[in-house]
Design a protein around this motif. Sequence first.
Motif, mmCIF file in Angstrom:
data_model
loop_
_atom_site.group_PDB
_atom_site.id
_atom_site.type_symbol
_atom_site.label_atom_id
_atom_site.label_comp_id
_atom_site.label_asym_id
_atom_site.label_seq_id
_atom_site.Cartn_x
_atom_site.Cartn_y
_atom_site.Cartn_z
ATOM 1 N N GLU A 133 -9.008 -108.786 70.463
ATOM 2 C CA GLU A 133 -8.477 -110.159 70.403
ATOM 3 C C GLU A 133 -6.980 -110.155 70.718
ATOM 4 O OE1 GLU A 133 -10.020 -113.037 69.578
ATOM 5 O OE2 GLU A 133 -11.952 -112.405 68.741
ATOM 6 N N VAL A 134 -6.280 -109.175 70.161
ATOM 7 C CA VAL A 134 -4.838 -109.089 70.384
ATOM 8 C C VAL A 134 -4.541 -108.813 71.862
ATOM 9 C CG1 VAL A 134 -2.771 -107.721 69.872
ATOM 10 C CG2 VAL A 134 -4.293 -108.415 68.015
ATOM 11 N N VAL A 135 -5.256 -107.844 72.437
ATOM 12 C CA VAL A 135 -5.023 -107.496 73.842
ATOM 13 C C VAL A 135 -5.361 -108.684 74.756
ATOM 14 C CG1 VAL A 135 -5.867 -106.043 75.745
ATOM 15 C CG2 VAL A 135 -5.234 -105.009 73.546
ATOM 16 N N ALA A 136 -6.459 -109.361 74.463
ATOM 17 C CA ALA A 136 -6.828 -110.525 75.292
ATOM 18 C C ALA A 136 -5.724 -111.574 75.243
ATOM 19 C CB ALA A 136 -8.153 -111.116 74.799
ATOM 20 N N GLU A 137 -5.157 -111.764 74.051
ATOM 21 C CA GLU A 137 -4.108 -112.774 73.920
ATOM 22 C C GLU A 137 -2.860 -112.372 74.725
ATOM 23 O OE1 GLU A 137 -2.274 -115.251 70.172
ATOM 24 O OE2 GLU A 137 -3.947 -113.881 69.761
ATOM 25 N N VAL A 138 -2.514 -111.104 74.662
ATOM 26 C CA VAL A 138 -1.360 -110.617 75.438
ATOM 27 C C VAL A 138 -1.610 -110.830 76.930
ATOM 28 C CG1 VAL A 138 -0.024 -108.563 76.084
ATOM 29 C CG2 VAL A 138 -0.640 -108.955 73.680
ATOM 30 N N LEU A 139 -2.817 -110.484 77.386
ATOM 31 C CA LEU A 139 -3.114 -110.625 78.818
ATOM 32 C C LEU A 139 -3.144 -112.093 79.239
ATOM 33 C CD1 LEU A 139 -5.789 -107.816 79.233
ATOM 34 C CD2 LEU A 139 -3.454 -107.841 80.154
ATOM 35 N N LEU A 140 -3.611 -112.963 78.346
ATOM 36 C CA LEU A 140 -3.609 -114.396 78.667
ATOM 37 C C LEU A 140 -2.175 -114.908 78.750
ATOM 38 C CD1 LEU A 140 -6.593 -115.596 76.443
ATOM 39 C CD2 LEU A 140 -6.511 -115.540 78.951
ATOM 40 N N ASN A 141 -1.261 -114.250 78.037
ATOM 41 C CA ASN A 141 0.173 -114.578 78.130
ATOM 42 C C ASN A 141 0.849 -113.765 79.233
ATOM 43 O OD1 ASN A 141 0.084 -116.423 76.051
ATOM 44 N ND2 ASN A 141 0.689 -114.939 74.481
ATOM 45 N N ARG A 142 0.094 -113.301 80.223
ATOM 46 C CA ARG A 142 0.608 -112.534 81.370
ATOM 47 C C ARG A 142 1.376 -111.288 80.922
ATOM 48 N NH1 ARG A 142 0.349 -115.943 85.825
ATOM 49 N NH2 ARG A 142 -0.269 -118.057 85.272
ATOM 50 N N GLY A 143 0.894 -110.676 79.870
ATOM 51 C CA GLY A 143 1.490 -109.415 79.430
ATOM 52 C C GLY A 143 2.636 -109.582 78.444
ATOM 53 N N ASP A 144 3.018 -110.831 78.186
ATOM 54 C CA ASP A 144 4.121 -111.059 77.242
ATOM 55 C C ASP A 144 3.573 -111.052 75.815
ATOM 56 O OD1 ASP A 144 6.233 -111.911 75.744
ATOM 57 O OD2 ASP A 144 6.366 -113.909 76.652
ATOM 58 N N ASN A 145 4.044 -110.144 74.992
ATOM 59 C CA ASN A 145 3.506 -110.049 73.627
ATOM 60 C C ASN A 145 4.415 -110.688 72.584
ATOM 61 O OD1 ASN A 145 5.588 -108.317 73.152
ATOM 62 N ND2 ASN A 145 4.337 -106.451 73.104
ATOM 63 N N SER A 146 5.460 -111.375 73.029
ATOM 64 C CA SER A 146 6.468 -111.829 72.057
ATOM 65 C C SER A 146 5.921 -112.863 71.069
ATOM 66 C CB SER A 146 7.699 -112.378 72.787
ATOM 67 O OG SER A 146 7.315 -113.442 73.622
ATOM 68 N N CYS A 147 4.886 -113.598 71.477
ATOM 69 C CA CYS A 147 4.327 -114.606 70.563
ATOM 70 C C CYS A 147 2.982 -114.179 69.980
ATOM 71 C CB CYS A 147 4.160 -115.943 71.287
ATOM 72 S SG CYS A 147 5.726 -116.626 71.824
ATOM 73 N N VAL A 148 2.609 -112.928 70.179
ATOM 74 C CA VAL A 148 1.302 -112.468 69.715
ATOM 75 C C VAL A 148 1.486 -111.613 68.465
ATOM 76 C CG1 VAL A 148 -0.778 -111.195 70.324
ATOM 77 C CG2 VAL A 148 0.449 -112.486 72.082
ATOM 78 N N THR A 149 0.739 -111.939 67.399
ATOM 79 C CA THR A 149 0.802 -111.149 66.171
ATOM 80 C C THR A 149 0.249 -109.754 66.443
ATOM 81 O OG1 THR A 149 0.323 -113.187 64.993
ATOM 82 C CG2 THR A 149 0.160 -111.138 63.727
ATOM 83 N N PRO A 150 1.014 -108.715 66.131
ATOM 84 C CA PRO A 150 0.508 -107.369 66.411
ATOM 85 C C PRO A 150 -0.719 -107.051 65.578
ATOM 86 C CG PRO A 150 2.498 -107.269 65.093
ATOM 87 C CD PRO A 150 2.343 -108.695 65.493
ATOM 88 N N PHE A 151 -1.455 -106.075 66.044
ATOM 89 C CA PHE A 151 -2.684 -105.710 65.356
ATOM 90 C C PHE A 151 -2.388 -104.862 64.120
ATOM 91 C CE2 PHE A 151 -6.243 -102.843 64.560
ATOM 92 C CZ PHE A 151 -7.227 -103.786 64.343
ATOM 93 N N SER A 152 -3.069 -105.170 63.038
ATOM 94 C CA SER A 152 -2.980 -104.325 61.848
ATOM 95 C C SER A 152 -4.383 -104.097 61.315
ATOM 96 C CB SER A 152 -2.128 -105.002 60.774
ATOM 97 O OG SER A 152 -2.417 -104.417 59.520
ATOM 98 N N SER A 153 -4.677 -102.856 61.015
ATOM 99 C CA SER A 153 -6.020 -102.590 60.482
ATOM 100 C C SER A 153 -6.041 -102.690 58.957
ATOM 101 C CB SER A 153 -6.523 -101.218 60.936
ATOM 102 O OG SER A 153 -5.691 -100.207 60.419
ATOM 103 N N LEU A 154 -4.908 -103.114 58.357
ATOM 104 C CA LEU A 154 -4.797 -103.084 56.905
ATOM 105 C C LEU A 154 -5.808 -103.991 56.207
ATOM 106 C CD1 LEU A 154 -3.102 -101.709 54.716
ATOM 107 C CD2 LEU A 154 -1.774 -103.815 54.575
#
Lengths: 466, 466
Positions: free
Chosen positions: B330-351
Amino acid sequence: MNYSVVIVGSGTSGQTVAIKLAQAGISVALIDDRPLGGTCALRGCTAKKYFVVNRELMDGARDLQAQGLEGLPLPQWEQTLALKNRFTDTVPENTLAYLKSLGIHVFQGTAVLNSPDSLQVIPSQFRRASESAKTTAITELTFDSLVLACGSDPRVPQIPGIELTLDSEDFLSLAQAPQSMIILGAGYIAFEFSHIAASYGARVTILDRNASPLPLFDPGLVQQLLASAQSRGIRYVPESSAASIEKTPGGLRVTDTAGNAWEAEVVLNATGRVPRTAELNCPAGNVELKGSGIRVDAWGRSASNPKVFAVGDSVAGLPMLAPVADGMAEVVAEVLLNRGDNSCVTPFSSLVIPSTVFSNPPLASVGLSETAAGEKYGEDLIVNASDTSQWISSQRIGQRHSGYKVLIQRSTKKILGAHLLSHNSSEVINIFALAMAADLPAPQLEKLPWAYPTAVSDIKYMLRTV
Amino acid sequence: MNYSVVIVGSGTSGQTVAIKLAQAGISVALIDDRPLGGTCALRGCTAKKYFVVNRELMDGARDLQAQGLEGLPLPQWEQTLALKNRFTDTVPENTLAYLKSLGIHVFQGTAVLNSPDSLQVIPSQFRRASESAKTTAITELTFDSLVLACGSDPRVPQIPGIELTLDSEDFLSLAQAPQSMIILGAGYIAFEFSHIAASYGARVTILDRNASPLPLFDPGLVQQLLASAQSRGIRYVPESSAASIEKTPGGLRVTDTAGNAWEAEVVLNATGRVPRTAELNCPAGNVELKGSGIRVDAWGRSASNPKVFAVGDSVAGLPMLAPVADGMAEVVAEVLLNRGDNSCVTPFSSLVIPSTVFSNPPLASVGLSETAAGEKYGEDLIVNASDTSQWISSQRIGQRHSGYKVLIQRSTKKILGAHLLSHNSSEVINIFALAMAADLPAPQLEKLPWAYPTAVSDIKYMLRTV
């Protein structure tokens, strides 16, 4: 004797209030005229669950025939009964010991109001004594606050022969499983007990005065549950109102108002429950009733006497469920701990309280019905619903009748209600209740990673909002 | 051919990315060298659950002997296998049809990197062909972004005779239940499959090279689970490292480094799984590995090639769980939908990702371990823990080994971790995961009204913070 708080009733809600106040150092008296512990522990939810867990295993094994299992475990009513009794037999003394250890004064007897701030306790053995003997045995109590947690009793419809029927407590005390049973009424007790009896081999007939059962649940899911019940041999007769009950050589015969007759070994009266307020003498205490239920505001305070509160099944107009009783008790305890000031206490709402019918599959519900949500939200309502009997989670356990309905507000994506008929729905419904209580919108819930594969992990397929 | 995004792997995480991007109109190619659907559906969680549900019924009926049931349903391995196969057999074509319907180009073959932005697909039938034949069959793909979702394979320890053992996929394809089985390793696969085999009648021996099993779970609860497993006839041998495996007339013999020998009909290799990156030729793509796992940041981006992302079991250092794979996807898809920009995407945590061992009882866990929480929070940590085998909810189902541990931060009342060994803990753990994800403190959770009596309704006894 004067107490800060007097509580009538030792069920789950009465105990909740008593314990919280006593732990805060408040002087508390608690009165009950029956063995301590209340309906939920002794005659209701907890007691019943002993039969439910065995029934679930038998039904589960039946559903998996030709899917990995052959042959069924044989049900042994007497063993389950013994285990249930071993638990319920210890409840009164354990409850008494615990309440005493907190400094709570426990009176066994009937509470009868004298005035808006006093009552008398008539010990059970003197209930039918002469007035003079009674007077010497009576204890008079005055209170700053009174909490009525009197619970409920099975409704006794005015039908000739109704005294021949069992109520739910009688059913849970039967020495043996009945071979055949007629159930009057089609609410959750009827559905749970019909499933129990059927799994122990009984031929069960449900006579419903209405056209369809379980009026508090989603009608579409109820129809699916009905199909499931019928596939297990439970007969359902709509629009059949019992007119008389009489003995036959083999058991009982019920004749309905249309003249149809049904016979069975036993008849279970499951026509509902009513608040247990008859002996309280509410007028003397200026405690207003609606029907036999006590009228209260959203903080549990009597509409007519500000010293009086009520919780649990004895309140007018509340669903008779243990979590409702406990939730209301928490609110009342908080108000009393604030010396009666409710301005900082969140009022009680039963909206996010989940309920379950422990049928097969269990039927579970929280929040608004589709009808209520439609009236309130109109076009702003999203209804996600599906038959799920073809889902893998249903197919791999041989569950042939299952479905869901989730109601979401389109503009805010808030969850307004959830209705589930599926394996473990009694657990899954708690996720929806938590999401509603914490105001988590559907897209946030949809994204959460659930343990997989579980019943909860199916939720993500129920939450689409596009 | 050029695609905006090329995805290697058709398991749950590869599909999640592919579907989200294709639905957004992005050109996507997906490559797999095995039947489409991935490990979870075809060889792992979903496939396994067919055996688990039957095992649960058998174990449940066994636990209720003399508590309402007599006699056990007879297990039928072949029926369960047939049902599992009926499901898995349809997965590849259903997956292909669905991916095609979304406009995704699917290539069947092995992906081999040529450069940091190109790869070739070698169709399976040409894998062992001559170079010239291979060259004509190869498809070259260039990409703006590459998502590696290659999954994992069973670890193959270097032990003479290891080729005689089964892996988890082999086990789930056995024509009949084994009469006896040795399991190498003591992780969650060992515990789940030992319970399955034992319930179908096998004598099972777990050989663990370590001193105690299930290192990722709470040690106290693991000891209780071990006692439960042993009560079901599963033998556990600590500190036993297989040195060789050889054929015997009746099956196989495992000799450990201390010289002890065990014999059984089959041996299951459950020593772990490793990322499946061997054939990718990662150096050519400038894709850095750690061990055989792909090194990525918290948004799934390769540490060495910014055009490359990785999700699921092929990532270095992540728990190999379907919800982890999906969460990362889900995180990677969101980054790719933002053309690779991750600044607004919550990073993944397995916690806050719950995990479950489908043993009896199931063992479930989310958040920090007691050790990790103790190191981080010291005196600010509350540890609520208890053996719960005397709780009514355990006693009425004959569950003799159960317990919990809930970790709460004293100052904030936040839940830091929850560890459960009990009936339906695989469902209950989701409540804790939700509370942690939504930042709901323990007292708020304690107050919620749960459907009663359910496994979830036991939560309130686990949350005291005084």
